[in-house]
Write a protein that holds these residues in place. Structure first.
Motif, PDB file in Angstrom:
ATOM      1  N   UNK A 191       8.566  -2.891  11.719  1.00 43.43           N
ATOM      2  CA  UNK A 191       7.956  -1.592  12.026  1.00 43.43           C
ATOM      3  C   UNK A 191       8.493  -0.504  11.093  1.00 43.43           C
ATOM      4  N   UNK A 192       9.794  -0.545  10.818  1.00 44.68           N
ATOM      5  CA  UNK A 192      10.382   0.438   9.915  1.00 44.68           C
ATOM      6  C   UNK A 192       9.831   0.310   8.507  1.00 44.68           C
ATOM      7  N   UNK A 193       9.686  -0.927   8.035  1.00 47.21           N
ATOM      8  CA  UNK A 193       9.193  -1.143   6.670  1.00 47.21           C
ATOM      9  C   UNK A 193       7.728  -0.749   6.520  1.00 47.21           C
ATOM     10  N   UNK A 194       6.954  -0.864   7.580  1.00 48.55           N
ATOM     11  CA  UNK A 194       5.548  -0.433   7.520  1.00 48.55           C
ATOM     12  C   UNK A 194       5.430   1.049   7.176  1.00 48.55           C
ATOM     13  N   UNK A 195       6.428   1.818   7.571  1.00 47.05           N
ATOM     14  CA  UNK A 195       6.447   3.249   7.253  1.00 47.05           C
ATOM     15  C   UNK A 195       7.182   3.507   5.943  1.00 47.05           C
ATOM     16  N   UNK A 196       8.300   2.799   5.739  1.00 51.06           N
ATOM     17  CA  UNK A 196       9.154   3.063   4.587  1.00 51.06           C
ATOM     18  C   UNK A 196       8.504   2.648   3.266  1.00 51.06           C
ATOM     19  N   UNK A 197       7.891   1.457   3.225  1.00 51.42           N
ATOM     20  CA  UNK A 197       7.402   0.948   1.943  1.00 51.42           C
ATOM     21  C   UNK A 197       6.349   1.858   1.312  1.00 51.42           C
ATOM     22  N   UNK A 198       5.327   2.332   2.051  1.00 49.57           N
ATOM     23  CA  UNK A 198       4.349   3.214   1.401  1.00 49.57           C
ATOM     24  C   UNK A 198       4.979   4.495   0.862  1.00 49.57           C
ATOM     25  N   UNK A 199       5.901   5.079   1.628  1.00 52.24           N
ATOM     26  CA  UNK A 199       6.514   6.328   1.160  1.00 52.24           C
ATOM     27  C   UNK A 199       7.403   6.088  -0.049  1.00 52.24           C
ATOM     28  N   UNK A 200       8.154   4.984  -0.060  1.00 54.33           N
ATOM     29  CA  UNK A 200       8.998   4.659  -1.213  1.00 54.33           C
ATOM     30  C   UNK A 200       8.138   4.399  -2.440  1.00 54.33           C
ATOM     31  N   UNK A 201       7.002   3.725  -2.246  1.00 56.95           N
ATOM     32  CA  UNK A 201       6.089   3.454  -3.366  1.00 56.95           C
ATOM     33  C   UNK A 201       5.590   4.754  -3.982  1.00 56.95           C
ATOM     34  N   UNK A 202       5.232   5.712  -3.153  1.00 53.31           N
ATOM     35  CA  UNK A 202       4.777   7.005  -3.668  1.00 53.31           C
ATOM     36  C   UNK A 202       5.885   7.719  -4.427  1.00 53.31           C
ATOM     37  N   UNK A 203       7.104   7.662  -3.905  1.00 50.26           N
ATOM     38  CA  UNK A 203       8.233   8.318  -4.562  1.00 50.26           C
ATOM     39  C   UNK A 203       8.504   7.702  -5.934  1.00 50.26           C
TER      40      UNK A 203
END
Length: 384
Positions: A191-203
């Motif tokens: 669940x955490x990675x579902x949120x973290x990965x898209x934001x990290x990709x954008x960064x």
């Protein structure tokens, strides 16, 4: 379309890619095992203190730019080779677009299932954008990265002045919590990675600047036709700037100096910006090694690391699986059980990298490509 035989590959790019995987492994394990990014213990003791200085100066800030530069270098190498073989640009462009689209897919799977700090997704997007908008530009367009580096130097000089004239204090090292690495169950981590990965990709998307620098180096054929004097300038100049820029943050992380919150934030920005010059230093180093070694004098170590560099995607994905097995509390939980997670993280990073070097060398001797490379090639070339 034809791929380049292993015997005809230039040594330096593969050697740089293989070594970059060590930097990535050390950076990722520090983040995962310590539960924060970029991976630091706020109360280092003993040998941890000098280790964090080295980690921040030579690893944390340099790994991503070096990886990005090699992506850009490889794209230009591929496009130029296909042109020399008489392939049309539309066909070459199609292969590159499909390759990077699938890289984005691989990154999404890796980032959600295994490790949210995945860079493959961002590099997939960057590769698509670079292919469509930048790859076939004229020589003048490729000179723009030189202006970017000059601007970066000026920017770093200003930041250095602000850090050196900043206030001392007892602020913590800026290191946001890595929630998915600390999750007690795989479901919560997912669940955490579902949120973290898209934001990290954008960064990570601004890393296109690193890719552009690598493409510029490829256009100059810095590793195929190396100039010793130029590479020495890149080696000493790149590492000189990187060390000067990252040292305040390294000393801060090692608890040798203290900053207030504002100065700490500036020190972090300074070391992050200096990383591109550290990557230039590493790239120049491997260019010089490639000159010294040549094609006939390669020993086992050089051959094995370059073999790993030829299987970068497979090795990168292997690392993500290894971290999932070794670190989380719902698996082996080595970080949480260790008295000193800093060096457990370093040992795991080094150990996994060494294992991948051995396997890559075995595959090289047997004539096997990396499984991920085979799959991406089939997907990218499917309509050829």
């Amino acid at each position: 379309m034809k791929s380049l035989p292993t015997s005809e590959r230039v040594l330096a790019p593969d050697l740089a890619r293989g070594f970059a995987l060590l930097l990535v492994a050390l950076a990722h394990t520090a983040s995962i095992f310590l539960g924060n990014s970029p991976g630091v213990d706020q109360t280092p003791q003993g040998l941890e203190r000098p280790y964090f200085v080295g980690l921040f100066v030579f690893v944390h800030a340099c790994a991503l730019p070096l990886f990005g530069m090699m992506l850009g270098y490889g794209m230009v190498q591929f496009a130029d080779r296909q042109q020399a073989l008489g392939e049309s640009w539309p066909r070459t462009r199609g292969v590159l677009l499909r390759r990077h689209a699938w890289l984005l897919v691989f990154g999404a799977v890796d980032g959600v299932l295994f490790f949210s700090g995945d860079v493959l997704g961002a590099y997939g997007v960057i590769g698509i954008v670079f292919t469509l908008l930048l790859l076939k530009r004229g020589k003048g367009f490729y000179r723009l990265p030189a202006f970017y580096l000059v601007f970066a130097l000026c920017y770093l000089a200003v930041l250095m002045y602000l850090v050196l004239t900043g206030n001392s204090g007892s602020a913590p090292v800026p290191s946001p919590e890595d929630a998915s690495s600390l999750a007690p169950t795989y479901g919560e981590a997912l669940q955490g990675r579902l949120v973290e990965w898209p934001s990290i990709t954008l960064v990570l998307l601004p890393s296109i600047l690193f890719v552009w620098v690598g493409a510029w180096a490829a256009k100059k054929r810095l590793l195929e036709e190396p100039n010793r004097k130029l590479l020495l300038v890149g080696l000493f100049g790149g590492f000189g700037v990187a060390i000067a820029g990252a040292l305040p943050m390294g000393l801060f992380a090692g608890d040798y100096v203290g900053f207030d919150a504002d100065t700490a934030a500036l020190a972090k920005t300074l070391y992050e910006g200096a990383g591109v010059f550290g990557a230039i230093g590493y790239l120049s180093l491997f260019g010089l090694i490639g000159m010294a070694v040549g094609k006939k004098n390669r020993g086992v170590v050089v051959t094995a690391i370059s073999a790993l560099g030829q299987r970068t995607l497979s090795a990168y994905l292997f690392q993500s699986v290894a971290w999932l097995i070794l670190a989380p509390p719902f698996m082996l939980g080595l970080g949480g059980q260790a008295k000193d997670p800093t060096f457990v993280a370093a040992a795991c990073g080094l150990g996994v990298w060494l294992l991948s070097v051995v396997v890559a060398y075995w595959m090289h001797r047997k004539g096997y490509r990396g499984p991920a490379e085979i799959l991406v090639r089939k997907l990218a070339y499917r309509s050829q």
